[in-house]
Design a protein around this motif. Structure first.
Motif, PDB file in Angstrom:
ATOM      1  N   THR A  62      -7.031  20.911  -5.564  1.00  9.16           N
ATOM      2  CA  THR A  62      -6.368  20.006  -6.686  1.00  9.16           C
ATOM      3  C   THR A  62      -6.762  20.543  -8.033  1.00  9.16           C
ATOM      4  O   THR A  62      -6.464  19.925  -8.846  1.00  9.16           O
ATOM      5  N   GLY A  63      -7.687  21.697  -7.389  1.00 10.17           N
ATOM      6  CA  GLY A  63      -8.323  22.130  -8.724  1.00 10.17           C
ATOM      7  C   GLY A  63      -9.522  21.681  -9.559  1.00 10.17           C
ATOM      8  O   GLY A  63      -9.786  22.593 -10.230  1.00 10.17           O
ATOM      9  N   SER A  76     -12.212  21.456  -8.702  1.00  6.36           N
ATOM     10  CA  SER A  76     -13.153  22.497  -8.847  1.00  6.36           C
ATOM     11  C   SER A  76     -13.435  24.407  -9.276  1.00  6.36           C
ATOM     12  O   SER A  76     -14.270  25.218  -9.833  1.00  6.36           O
ATOM     13  N   VAL A  80      -4.939  24.516   5.896  1.00  8.74           N
ATOM     14  CA  VAL A  80      -5.544  25.612   7.126  1.00  8.74           C
ATOM     15  C   VAL A  80      -6.514  26.326   6.413  1.00  8.74           C
ATOM     16  O   VAL A  80      -8.069  26.109   6.036  1.00  8.74           O
TER      17      VAL A  80
HETATM   18  P1  IMP Z   1      -9.759  21.896  -4.782  1.00  9.62           P
HETATM   19  O1  IMP Z   1      -9.245  20.972  -4.319  1.00  9.62           O
HETATM   20  O2  IMP Z   1      -9.512  22.582  -5.753  1.00  9.62           O
HETATM   21  O3  IMP Z   1     -11.251  21.495  -5.674  1.00  9.62           O
HETATM   22  O4  IMP Z   1     -10.554  22.637  -4.106  1.00  9.62           O
HETATM   23  C1  IMP Z   1     -12.277  22.761  -3.334  1.00  9.62           C
HETATM   24  C2  IMP Z   1     -11.596  23.160  -1.709  1.00  9.62           C
HETATM   25  O5  IMP Z   1     -11.929  22.277  -0.719  1.00  9.62           O
HETATM   26  C3  IMP Z   1     -11.598  24.982  -2.022  1.00  9.62           C
HETATM   27  O6  IMP Z   1     -12.554  25.847  -2.602  1.00  9.62           O
HETATM   28  C4  IMP Z   1     -11.906  24.942  -0.478  1.00  9.62           C
HETATM   29  O7  IMP Z   1     -13.480  24.950  -0.135  1.00  9.62           O
HETATM   30  C5  IMP Z   1     -11.050  23.228   0.205  1.00  9.62           C
HETATM   31  N1  IMP Z   1     -10.138  23.553   0.645  1.00  9.62           N
HETATM   32  C6  IMP Z   1      -9.357  22.836  -0.433  1.00  9.62           C
HETATM   33  N2  IMP Z   1      -8.126  23.294   0.497  1.00  9.62           N
HETATM   34  C7  IMP Z   1      -8.152  23.805   1.659  1.00  9.62           C
HETATM   35  C8  IMP Z   1      -7.321  24.490   2.664  1.00  9.62           C
HETATM   36  O8  IMP Z   1      -6.374  23.611   3.299  1.00  9.62           O
HETATM   37  N3  IMP Z   1      -8.709  24.361   3.751  1.00  9.62           N
HETATM   38  C9  IMP Z   1      -9.825  24.469   3.922  1.00  9.62           C
HETATM   39  N4  IMP Z   1     -10.233  24.602   2.320  1.00  9.62           N
HETATM   40  C10 IMP Z   1      -9.475  23.739   2.130  1.00  9.62           C
END
Ligand code: IMP
Ligand code: MG
Length: 178
Positions: A101-102, A104, A152
């Motif tokens: 999602t971006g 973090s 993944v």
């Molecule tokens: P964000 O959604 O970009 O904020 O990502 C948050 C966190 O979700 C990432 O740093 C991962 O730890 C986790 N994450 C997102 N997509 C995946 C996936 O496909 N597999 C495992 N962890 C994920």
């Protein structure tokens, strides 16, 4: 463990080859700049260790650990462990496992920006653009692989803290996380 994997998305050979290429790019872009590589724990650990060993110019390691508040969906985030180096005036590269999602990365980026680095770039192993929160306009400066919208695991990525030790990136069987 292997029984829980539907398919291998990126093999260890593909990971190795792509990280070698990224290493050449980063080495070229950061030669003489003594960059600080900030790893975002814990998912980045495996990628981090392989990535920095392809950097052939002096550099410094640092890490931070962030987490989202429990019970919120789109999530307030907090820093659980901040970097230890003084980043003011330094060339900083954030290393991340996945740009999903971006939310973090966006939080991490703006947190580090407040420390007044000379430059701040993002290097992510995986990018899942289909999942991006439209409010996040950040883009990665260095990307290992753009992947489809599948959950993944492996090579540092977890499901409920497991599978991080798999040496490849695989798609988890969907029935396991329903
Ligand atoms: P964000 O959604 O970009 O904020 O990502 C948050 C966190 O979700 C990432 O740093 C991962 O730890 C986790 N994450 C997102 N997509 C995946 C996936 O496909 N597999 C495992 N962890 C994920
Ligand atoms: Mg992570």
């Amino acid at each position: 463990m292997m029984n829980d994997i539907e398919s291998i998305l990126i093999t260890r050979e593909q990971l190795e080859a792509r990280i070698r290429e990224l290493g050449e790019e980063l080495t070229r872009d950061y030669a003489g700049k003594d960059p600080v590589f900030v790893g975002v724990l814990k998912g980045v650990v495996v990628f981090y260790a392989d990535m920095v060993r392809q950097i052939q110019t002096p550099c410094q390691f640092d890490f931070m650990w962030i987490s989202s508040y429990k019970g919120t969906q789109s999530g307030g985030m907090e820093v659980r462990r901040d970097v230890s180096a003084d980043l003011e005036g330094r060339h900083v590269v954030i290393l991340e496992d996945i740009f999903d999602t971006g939310n973090s990365l966006n939080y991490t980026y703006h947190h580090l920006l407040k420390k007044k680095p000379a430059s701040l770039k993002i290097c992510t192993l995986l990018d899942k653009p289909e999942r991006r929160n439209p409010e996040v306009t950040l883009q990665a400066d260095y990307t290992g692989f753009v992947i489809p919208n599948a959950f993944v695991v492996g090579y540092g990525l977890d499901y409920n803290e497991h599978y991080r030790n798999l040496p490849f990136v695989g798609v988890l069987k969907p029935e396991l996380y329903k």
